[in-house]
Design a protein around this motif. Structure first.
Motif, PDB file in Angstrom:
ATOM      1  N   PRO A  49       0.809  -1.236   0.000  1.00 52.68           N
ATOM      2  CA  PRO A  49       0.000   0.000   0.000  1.00 52.68           C
ATOM      3  C   PRO A  49       0.834   1.275   0.000  1.00 52.68           C
ATOM      4  N   TYR A  50       2.075   1.216   0.491  1.00 53.45           N
ATOM      5  CA  TYR A  50       2.868   2.447   0.571  1.00 53.45           C
ATOM      6  C   TYR A  50       3.020   3.102  -0.802  1.00 53.45           C
ATOM      7  N   PHE A  51       3.224   2.292  -1.836  1.00 52.78           N
ATOM      8  CA  PHE A  51       3.498   2.855  -3.161  1.00 52.78           C
ATOM      9  C   PHE A  51       2.335   3.685  -3.691  1.00 52.78           C
ATOM     10  N   ALA A  52       1.113   3.355  -3.286  1.00 54.10           N
ATOM     11  CA  ALA A  52      -0.065   4.076  -3.783  1.00 54.10           C
ATOM     12  C   ALA A  52      -0.438   5.273  -2.919  1.00 54.10           C
ATOM     13  N   LEU A  53       0.184   5.422  -1.744  1.00 56.73           N
ATOM     14  CA  LEU A  53      -0.148   6.546  -0.887  1.00 56.73           C
ATOM     15  C   LEU A  53       0.227   7.870  -1.556  1.00 56.73           C
ATOM     16  N   PRO A  54      -0.604   8.894  -1.403  1.00 56.77           N
ATOM     17  CA  PRO A  54      -0.226  10.214  -1.917  1.00 56.77           C
ATOM     18  C   PRO A  54       0.765  10.882  -0.969  1.00 56.77           C
ATOM     19  N   PRO A  55       1.609  11.776  -1.475  1.00 56.84           N
ATOM     20  CA  PRO A  55       2.463  12.564  -0.580  1.00 56.84           C
ATOM     21  C   PRO A  55       1.620  13.595   0.164  1.00 56.84           C
ATOM     22  N   PRO A  56       2.109  14.076   1.321  1.00 58.63           N
ATOM     23  CA  PRO A  56       3.423  13.798   1.910  1.00 58.63           C
ATOM     24  C   PRO A  56       3.489  12.398   2.518  1.00 58.63           C
ATOM     25  N   LYS A  57       4.633  11.740   2.329  1.00 54.78           N
ATOM     26  CA  LYS A  57       4.830  10.420   2.909  1.00 54.78           C
ATOM     27  C   LYS A  57       6.322  10.154   3.041  1.00 54.78           C
ATOM     28  N   SER A  58       6.655   9.291   4.001  1.00 62.41           N
ATOM     29  CA  SER A  58       8.045   8.902   4.200  1.00 62.41           C
ATOM     30  C   SER A  58       8.063   7.504   4.789  1.00 62.41           C
ATOM     31  N   THR A  59       9.180   6.820   4.608  1.00 62.76           N
ATOM     32  CA  THR A  59       9.277   5.442   5.074  1.00 62.76           C
ATOM     33  C   THR A  59      10.719   5.143   5.446  1.00 62.76           C
ATOM     34  N   GLY A  60      10.993   3.879   5.780  1.00 61.31           N
ATOM     35  CA  GLY A  60      12.346   3.510   6.169  1.00 61.31           C
ATOM     36  C   GLY A  60      12.522   2.012   6.235  1.00 61.31           C
ATOM     37  N   ARG A  61      13.635   1.598   6.822  1.00 58.97           N
ATOM     38  CA  ARG A  61      13.966   0.186   6.906  1.00 58.97           C
ATOM     39  C   ARG A  61      13.025  -0.569   7.847  1.00 58.97           C
ATOM     40  N   GLU A  62      12.346   0.141   8.749  1.00 60.36           N
ATOM     41  CA  GLU A  62      11.399  -0.542   9.617  1.00 60.36           C
ATOM     42  C   GLU A  62      10.184  -1.046   8.846  1.00 60.36           C
ATOM     43  N   HIS A  63       9.994  -0.573   7.603  1.00 55.59           N
ATOM     44  CA  HIS A  63       8.912  -1.060   6.735  1.00 55.59           C
ATOM     45  C   HIS A  63       9.478  -1.979   5.659  1.00 55.59           C
ATOM     46  N   PHE A  64      10.407  -1.479   4.868  1.00 48.91           N
ATOM     47  CA  PHE A  64      10.976  -2.263   3.765  1.00 48.91           C
ATOM     48  C   PHE A  64      12.246  -2.981   4.237  1.00 48.91           C
ATOM     49  N   HIS A  65      12.063  -4.159   4.812  1.00 51.11           N
ATOM     50  CA  HIS A  65      13.182  -4.925   5.346  1.00 51.11           C
ATOM     51  C   HIS A  65      13.034  -6.390   4.934  1.00 51.11           C
ATOM     52  N   LEU A  66      13.986  -7.225   5.345  1.00 55.62           N
ATOM     53  CA  LEU A  66      13.973  -8.616   4.898  1.00 55.62           C
ATOM     54  C   LEU A  66      12.759  -9.382   5.393  1.00 55.62           C
ATOM     55  N   ALA A  67      12.282  -9.088   6.600  1.00 54.51           N
ATOM     56  CA  ALA A  67      11.088  -9.781   7.082  1.00 54.51           C
ATOM     57  C   ALA A  67       9.890  -9.467   6.193  1.00 54.51           C
ATOM     58  N   TRP A  68       9.804  -8.217   5.713  1.00 55.27           N
ATOM     59  CA  TRP A  68       8.752  -7.847   4.751  1.00 55.27           C
ATOM     60  C   TRP A  68       8.915  -8.659   3.472  1.00 55.27           C
ATOM     61  N   LEU A  69      10.134  -8.752   2.997  1.00 54.40           N
ATOM     62  CA  LEU A  69      10.390  -9.505   1.769  1.00 54.40           C
ATOM     63  C   LEU A  69      10.061 -10.983   1.959  1.00 54.40           C
ATOM     64  N   ASP A  70      10.386 -11.518   3.116  1.00 53.96           N
ATOM     65  CA  ASP A  70      10.204 -12.949   3.371  1.00 53.96           C
ATOM     66  C   ASP A  70       8.747 -13.370   3.421  1.00 53.96           C
ATOM     67  N   THR A  71       7.831 -12.405   3.508  1.00 56.14           N
ATOM     68  CA  THR A  71       6.412 -12.766   3.510  1.00 56.14           C
ATOM     69  C   THR A  71       5.933 -13.205   2.133  1.00 56.14           C
ATOM     70  N   HIS A  72       6.733 -13.017   1.126  1.00 60.76           N
ATOM     71  CA  HIS A  72       6.346 -13.374  -0.246  1.00 60.76           C
ATOM     72  C   HIS A  72       6.835 -14.792  -0.535  1.00 60.76           C
ATOM     73  N   SER A  73       5.899 -15.729  -0.585  1.00 62.09           N
ATOM     74  CA  SER A  73       6.242 -17.144  -0.709  1.00 62.09           C
ATOM     75  C   SER A  73       6.981 -17.453  -2.000  1.00 62.09           C
ATOM     76  N   ARG A  74       6.848 -16.613  -2.999  1.00 59.20           N
ATOM     77  CA  ARG A  74       7.523 -16.829  -4.277  1.00 59.20           C
ATOM     78  C   ARG A  74       9.039 -16.918  -4.100  1.00 59.20           C
ATOM     79  N   LEU A  75       9.561 -16.343  -3.026  1.00 58.44           N
ATOM     80  CA  LEU A  75      11.010 -16.321  -2.798  1.00 58.44           C
ATOM     81  C   LEU A  75      11.622 -17.710  -2.795  1.00 58.44           C
ATOM     82  N   VAL A  76      10.907 -18.667  -2.200  1.00 58.29           N
ATOM     83  CA  VAL A  76      11.509 -19.990  -1.999  1.00 58.29           C
ATOM     84  C   VAL A  76      11.796 -20.700  -3.307  1.00 58.29           C
ATOM     85  N   ALA A  77      11.121 -20.303  -4.375  1.00 60.50           N
ATOM     86  CA  ALA A  77      11.292 -20.980  -5.656  1.00 60.50           C
ATOM     87  C   ALA A  77      12.324 -20.303  -6.554  1.00 60.50           C
ATOM     88  N   LEU A  78      12.964 -19.233  -6.072  1.00 67.64           N
ATOM     89  CA  LEU A  78      13.830 -18.440  -6.936  1.00 67.64           C
ATOM     90  C   LEU A  78      15.287 -18.521  -6.518  1.00 67.64           C
TER      91      LEU A  78
END
Length: 372
Positions: A234-263
């Motif tokens: 959802p962050y990508f579709a939010l209108p500005p003003p907006k800000s983010t950081g590593r507490e959102h886009f981190h490896l645990a976030w990435l690991d939620t995507h099951s497609r990873l295990v096949a790549l």
């Protein structure tokens, strides 16, 4: 000492925690000019600890937090001292040090918005013998703003064009853009990940802190299914003003995507690079459609694969480095925090409400005096 003859020293470690940038800055007609700069390395154990906390992989009790605050403050002081030693005889001309500190959390939304940067400024003042200005973001957050990005005001001073719209693109751990309108308007926000996710994935699979020139990503193939899934955040579709950081886009976030295990890991790295490039290009297309050039700074400018992909996605809009405009792309952020320190001492605002969403201009930062 008059301010006209003063120097300021800016310090920052970004979301990638790849080193502490230190910049010695003088001002000509209120415009910052870089005098000298360097990057001071983190002790590896401390850097690993910072990243684990920032990615929500480790917890801190109060004692551990206090120790970390001092340890980071000492490293920031070492970075300043190294730059001062390299410029012998100028210490007395340095009016103040502007220290951004190291961000551990940035959550500017919700019922109790906050942003947290650590690196005890009193330790820096004591060790360097120079007044320190720190804690730049919280006043903006208290005023209803995002507390970030704070660089657009400096981007506007150095890179605005009177005849066409420009975009300044900062490729740090997180990417942010500043849209500089020909009419003098300034808009800025974080677009999403730049180097942070790629660095973390590279460290996990290769044991090195970053993907030099994008070679790991170049050895893989983009997985469109994974990319499409990542872009649904959802962050990508939010209108500005907006800000983010590593507490959102981190490896645990990435690991939620099951497609990873096949790549293969290289395909994931290629997909993460495409995510960074695509989210930046999409943001520029939506919010700066009339821009004819994008000027990039930050560590990502050294990733040739990322820059090449951005050029493809942004065409016919041109992409260049700030180096082509006489500005070192590695030290623009540190320069900005020298400027912010000066603004604080002059009692002038440091934020742009149109960028952060704050209720109005605010004087940013607190002063930590040097010992007498």
């Amino acid at each position: 000492m008059s301010d006209a003859s003063a120097l300021y020293l800016g310090l920052i470690s970004g979301t990638s925690a790849d080193g502490i940038d230190a910049a010695l800055v003088r001002f000509e007609n209120d415009t910052p000019q870089l005098v000298d700069a360097l990057t001071h390395p983190w002790p590896e154990a401390l850097r690993s600890h910072i990243l684990a906390i920032a990615q929500d992989e480790a917890r801190l009790d109060l004692d551990a937090y206090g120790r970390l605050d001092v340890a980071i403050g000492r490293c920031f002081a070492d970075a300043a001292a190294q730059l001062l030693a390299r410029n012998e005889g100028i210490r007395s001309a340095v009016r103040a040090i502007g220290s951004h500190g190291q961000t551990l959390r940035h959550r500017p939304s919700g019922e109790h918005p906050f942003t947290l940067q650590v690196g005890d400024p009193s330790v820096i003042a004591e060790r360097c013998g120079i007044d320190v200005v720190a804690d730049f973001r919280r006043a903006d957050v208290a005023a209803g703003g995002q507390g970030a990005p704070l660089l657009p005001a400096v981007h506007a001073m150095l890179l605005a064009h009177t005849h066409h719209t420009r975009v300044v693109l900062n490729l740090g751990g997180i990417a942010n853009i500043t849209v500089l309108g020909a009419d003098g308007s300034v808009v800025g926000f974080d677009t999403g990940p730049a180097n942070g996710l790629m660095d973390a994935w590279c460290l996990r699979h290769l044991g090195v802190p970053f993907d030099a020139n994008g070679s790991f990503a170049a050895s893989g193939l983009v997985d469109e299914t994974l990319l499409a899934s990542l872009l649904t955040d959802p962050y990508f579709a939010l209108p500005p003003p907006k800000s983010t950081g590593r507490e959102h886009f981190h490896l645990a976030w990435l690991d939620t995507h099951s497609r990873l295990v096949a790549l293969p890991p290289a395909d994931v790295q290629a997909t993460l690079l495409e995510l960074s490039a695509r989210s930046v290009a999409d943001a520029i297309s939506r919010h700066a459609a009339d821009a004819i050039e994008v000027i990039a700074c930050g560590g990502g400018v050294h990733n040739g694969v990322l820059m090449r992909r951005l050029r493809e996605l942004l065409a016919p809009c041109a992409l260049a480095s700030t180096a082509e405009h006489g500005i070192d792309p590695d030290y623009l952020e540190a320069t900005a925090f020298a400027w912010l320190a000066r603004q604080r001492l002059l009692g002038l605002p440091g934020n742009l409400p149109a960028v952060t969403g704050a209720r109005g201009p605010r004087v940013l930062g607190a002063i930590y005096p040097a010992p007498p």
